[in-house]
Design a protein around this motif. Sequence first.
Motif, PDB file in Angstrom:
ATOM      1  N   LYS A 115     -20.550  24.716 -42.895  1.00 15.53           N
ATOM      2  CA  LYS A 115     -19.372  25.759 -43.485  1.00 15.53           C
ATOM      3  C   LYS A 115     -18.649  25.033 -44.306  1.00 15.53           C
ATOM      4  CE  LYS A 115     -19.518  28.610 -39.207  1.00 15.53           C
ATOM      5  NZ  LYS A 115     -18.704  29.339 -38.263  1.00 15.53           N
ATOM      6  N   ALA A 116     -18.755  25.374 -45.676  1.00 21.02           N
ATOM      7  CA  ALA A 116     -18.118  24.613 -46.612  1.00 21.02           C
ATOM      8  C   ALA A 116     -18.025  25.356 -47.926  1.00 21.02           C
ATOM      9  CB  ALA A 116     -18.687  23.064 -47.066  1.00 21.02           C
ATOM     10  N   MET A 117     -17.028  24.984 -48.800  1.00 21.47           N
ATOM     11  CA  MET A 117     -17.090  25.840 -50.179  1.00 21.47           C
ATOM     12  C   MET A 117     -17.998  24.986 -51.009  1.00 21.47           C
ATOM     13  SD  MET A 117     -15.369  28.620 -50.038  1.00 21.47           S
ATOM     14  CE  MET A 117     -15.072  28.828 -51.665  1.00 21.47           C
ATOM     15  N   MET A 118     -19.288  25.324 -51.163  1.00 17.85           N
ATOM     16  CA  MET A 118     -20.092  24.313 -52.262  1.00 17.85           C
ATOM     17  C   MET A 118     -21.311  25.385 -52.500  1.00 17.85           C
ATOM     18  SD  MET A 118     -22.002  21.997 -49.416  1.00 17.85           S
ATOM     19  CE  MET A 118     -20.679  21.181 -48.725  1.00 17.85           C
ATOM     20  N   PRO A 119     -21.953  25.024 -53.436  1.00 23.90           N
ATOM     21  CA  PRO A 119     -23.233  25.745 -53.802  1.00 23.90           C
ATOM     22  C   PRO A 119     -23.902  26.035 -52.773  1.00 23.90           C
ATOM     23  CG  PRO A 119     -22.885  24.193 -55.428  1.00 23.90           C
ATOM     24  CD  PRO A 119     -21.701  23.963 -54.338  1.00 23.90           C
ATOM     25  N   GLU A 120     -24.744  27.271 -52.470  1.00 21.63           N
ATOM     26  CA  GLU A 120     -25.526  27.708 -51.215  1.00 21.63           C
ATOM     27  C   GLU A 120     -26.890  26.685 -51.220  1.00 21.63           C
ATOM     28  OE1 GLU A 120     -26.985  29.547 -47.809  1.00 21.63           O
ATOM     29  OE2 GLU A 120     -24.833  29.435 -48.849  1.00 21.63           O
ATOM     30  N   SER A 121     -27.463  26.259 -52.304  1.00 19.48           N
ATOM     31  CA  SER A 121     -28.507  25.372 -52.156  1.00 19.48           C
ATOM     32  C   SER A 121     -28.210  23.853 -51.802  1.00 19.48           C
ATOM     33  CB  SER A 121     -29.324  25.232 -53.727  1.00 19.48           C
ATOM     34  OG  SER A 121     -28.025  24.893 -54.511  1.00 19.48           O
ATOM     35  N   THR A 122     -27.197  23.695 -51.838  1.00 20.03           N
ATOM     36  CA  THR A 122     -26.457  22.285 -51.628  1.00 20.03           C
ATOM     37  C   THR A 122     -26.208  22.373 -50.108  1.00 20.03           C
ATOM     38  OG1 THR A 122     -25.660  21.733 -53.944  1.00 20.03           O
ATOM     39  CG2 THR A 122     -24.798  20.467 -51.985  1.00 20.03           C
ATOM     40  N   ARG A 123     -25.623  23.576 -49.903  1.00 21.09           N
ATOM     41  CA  ARG A 123     -25.253  23.491 -48.224  1.00 21.09           C
ATOM     42  C   ARG A 123     -26.641  23.396 -47.417  1.00 21.09           C
ATOM     43  NH1 ARG A 123     -25.351  27.259 -44.481  1.00 21.09           N
ATOM     44  NH2 ARG A 123     -26.250  28.866 -45.954  1.00 21.09           N
ATOM     45  N   LEU A 171     -20.002  15.974 -54.796  1.00 18.59           N
ATOM     46  CA  LEU A 171     -18.990  17.074 -54.049  1.00 18.59           C
ATOM     47  C   LEU A 171     -17.707  16.259 -54.109  1.00 18.59           C
ATOM     48  CD1 LEU A 171     -21.192  18.744 -51.594  1.00 18.59           C
ATOM     49  CD2 LEU A 171     -20.733  19.547 -53.668  1.00 18.59           C
ATOM     50  N   ASN A 172     -16.668  17.162 -54.019  1.00 15.36           N
ATOM     51  CA  ASN A 172     -15.376  16.387 -54.143  1.00 15.36           C
ATOM     52  C   ASN A 172     -15.247  15.946 -52.856  1.00 15.36           C
ATOM     53  OD1 ASN A 172     -12.552  16.008 -53.907  1.00 15.36           O
ATOM     54  ND2 ASN A 172     -11.952  17.870 -55.058  1.00 15.36           N
ATOM     55  N   PRO A 173     -14.803  14.714 -52.757  1.00 15.91           N
ATOM     56  CA  PRO A 173     -14.674  13.717 -51.475  1.00 15.91           C
ATOM     57  C   PRO A 173     -13.770  14.600 -50.468  1.00 15.91           C
ATOM     58  CG  PRO A 173     -13.632  12.782 -53.218  1.00 15.91           C
ATOM     59  CD  PRO A 173     -14.279  13.786 -53.732  1.00 15.91           C
ATOM     60  N   ALA A 174     -12.726  15.401 -50.899  1.00 15.27           N
ATOM     61  CA  ALA A 174     -11.719  16.195 -50.210  1.00 15.27           C
ATOM     62  C   ALA A 174     -12.215  17.358 -49.678  1.00 15.27           C
ATOM     63  CB  ALA A 174     -10.512  16.377 -50.926  1.00 15.27           C
ATOM     64  N   THR A 175     -13.668  17.751 -50.109  1.00 15.75           N
ATOM     65  CA  THR A 175     -14.225  19.019 -49.706  1.00 15.75           C
ATOM     66  C   THR A 175     -14.121  19.196 -48.100  1.00 15.75           C
ATOM     67  OG1 THR A 175     -15.835  19.110 -51.391  1.00 15.75           O
ATOM     68  CG2 THR A 175     -16.367  20.434 -49.621  1.00 15.75           C
ATOM     69  N   ARG A 176     -13.572  20.536 -47.683  1.00 19.32           N
ATOM     70  CA  ARG A 176     -13.520  20.697 -46.201  1.00 19.32           C
ATOM     71  C   ARG A 176     -14.773  21.118 -45.896  1.00 19.32           C
ATOM     72  NH1 ARG A 176      -8.561  25.085 -45.649  1.00 19.32           N
ATOM     73  NH2 ARG A 176      -9.276  24.443 -43.488  1.00 19.32           N
ATOM     74  N   ILE A 177     -15.385  20.326 -44.807  1.00 21.85           N
ATOM     75  CA  ILE A 177     -16.578  20.820 -44.360  1.00 21.85           C
ATOM     76  C   ILE A 177     -16.443  20.785 -42.618  1.00 21.85           C
ATOM     77  CG2 ILE A 177     -17.278  18.406 -44.467  1.00 21.85           C
ATOM     78  CD1 ILE A 177     -20.171  19.308 -44.857  1.00 21.85           C
ATOM     79  N   ALA A 178     -17.399  21.805 -42.017  1.00 15.72           N
ATOM     80  CA  ALA A 178     -17.509  21.773 -40.634  1.00 15.72           C
ATOM     81  C   ALA A 178     -19.034  21.943 -40.363  1.00 15.72           C
ATOM     82  CB  ALA A 178     -16.661  23.104 -40.254  1.00 15.72           C
ATOM     83  N   VAL A 179     -19.369  21.031 -39.378  1.00 18.86           N
ATOM     84  CA  VAL A 179     -20.722  21.429 -39.050  1.00 18.86           C
ATOM     85  C   VAL A 179     -20.757  21.817 -37.289  1.00 18.86           C
ATOM     86  CG1 VAL A 179     -22.679  19.900 -38.549  1.00 18.86           C
ATOM     87  CG2 VAL A 179     -21.216  19.396 -40.459  1.00 18.86           C
TER      88      VAL A 179
END
Length: 214
Positions: free
Chosen positions: A110-118, A91-99
């Motif tokens: 919570k992040a903009m990524m494929p559901e299976s990956t999330r 995934l893009n290292p700049a991806t915004r992710i919240a846990v």
Amino acid sequence: MSLLSSLARASASFQQAAENRAAAKQNAAQAAAKATPAKQETGSDDSVTLTGDAPSSSKNRLSVTSYKQNVGQDHAFVQDTLRHKLAEYNLNPATRIAVEKNESGGFAVKAMMPESTRQQIEKDLDNNKAFREAFNRLSVNEPTVSFVDTALRLNQAYGANNAVLDQMVSENQQFNGLQDLAHRYDSLRRNVGSTTAEAAGQARQYAFSLNARA
């Protein structure tokens, strides 16, 4: 006889004068001896520095720098773990992710990524004992340190006292460790009324954010 009388009177005068001088010298020595301890007592002691603040002031019993170092270790571990996950799943290292924790106690990502990956990342985090423990400590300690730091800054800048902070701090320095403060802070937030809780900095569900916008 007149001459002898004069000599006797002169000798007596000299003797009296000598005795007076000796007595005066002794009195001066005694006065100096008494004054010396008093001077030592009022002298400065490098081990104690008094300021305008009361010695029992809460900020004199807290070590915010130490608290921040403890929180910083867990913060860095959680941050690095999430960065490694982004790299592991290409995934893009700049991806915004919240846990955060979900209702069942597991991790919700919570992040903009494929559901299976999330979902896979959530599963990985759930199975990572070190991550769970660091996140759990961080979710309690980070809000506590943030509150204490803000309250002390306001006190230093404006002299504003915080009633919640006063209740959190123990007179015994031994019981002012980060875990002690975190436990009291959590208890106070749970027990006080909504208005006071809001003033105490009661936060919503804790979430750790990576690459979030400032």
